[in-house]
Design an enzyme around this catalytic site. Sequence first.
Site: not given
Ligand code: AOF
Ligand code: ZN
Length: 358
Positions: A47, A70, A163, A191, A195, A199, A290
Amino acid sequence: MRRALELAELAEGNTSPNPMVGCVIVDALGAVVGEGYHERAGEAHAEIKALAAAGKIVEGSTVYVTLEPCCHSGRTGPCCKALKEAGVKRVVMACPDPNPLVAGKGAGYLRNAGIEVVTGICRKEAERLNEKFMYWITRRRPFVTLKYAMTLDGKIASFTGDSKWITVEDTRSFAHKLRKSHDAVLVGIGTVLADNPLLTTRMIPGKNPLRIVLDADLKVPLDANVLNNDAATLIVSGQHVDKRKLSRLRKMRNVVVLQMEADDGIIPVKSLMDALGETEITSILVEGGSAVLGSFKDAGAVNRVCAFVAPKILGGKRALTPLGGKGADKISDSIRLTDMEYKIFTEDILLTGRVKEE
Ligand code: AOF
Ligand code: ZN
């Protein structure tokens, strides 16, 4: 919202332990005035990026965002406050943020500020996009994907153990994309010895996930490919192992050894998942063999299955099938998948689905 989802996905593999989030701001006439997405944890949220791209918000703008904005101060400031201060009129979000610090509170904050909130547009797509984050943030345990490639008759290797390769090149480069979208890739010592895999995600651009090897008796050769410097590696061993080898491994760059109480040479999957979740490993791609794939099924620690099927037939009673371990004694105890997706490559097919939670 579809454009916002597209933007979010550009950061696939880079945002952990944060979700992928995209945002598009549209003015009162319907013109896009700003776009943004969250690139990595610690950096600006989607945002904030979109608001900055839009500059001064014109009255009557709508913000489309793939996750509830958030309202807490974490590594960065609260998006809800920024949206309110910018004077947006309406916020359309795809799905709520299950993070307990945010869940419902973000939408509540916006409504209290007099902003119209619409929820649930492209919800299924948005939840699928962030399924790993959503699982981890509410349980503090990594989301586990089991991945294997098998022949049409359900074998992962010939009876001699050969494999390479069951699937063809374009399928394998997609498997590298799968690696990139997880925080860690996990295999058993069998593995590594059979192999000598790297990774890594060398067939595509981008980061290498953490490599995890379950190696109860510390049998990993010091010159194994998984111990090279292409990526960090975590060796999970039992408690009673060769002290000299342990100290040599601990001196290697990019290598960490975690010791756990092994049960009859088997690393306890559930306790390991709890320990890794605490260190912010939000997702793990379990690639075999496996015995290890079977031990995750037996522990009930599987969230998604990615089965690649190749149009080859090996046969052989002794040739291994994807999941060993104890197995289910009845069909009613089998893992059941839902929301199946099918992807067709030049030769092979991927069948993937989410494990039904009881
Ligand atoms: C949003 N917009 O683009 C994202 C969100 O440690 P911070 O401040 O980056 O917060 C991380 C938390 O914010 C994450 O666990 C999730 O709940 C939210 N992510 N929220 O509004 C965003 N990436
Ligand atoms: Zn945010």
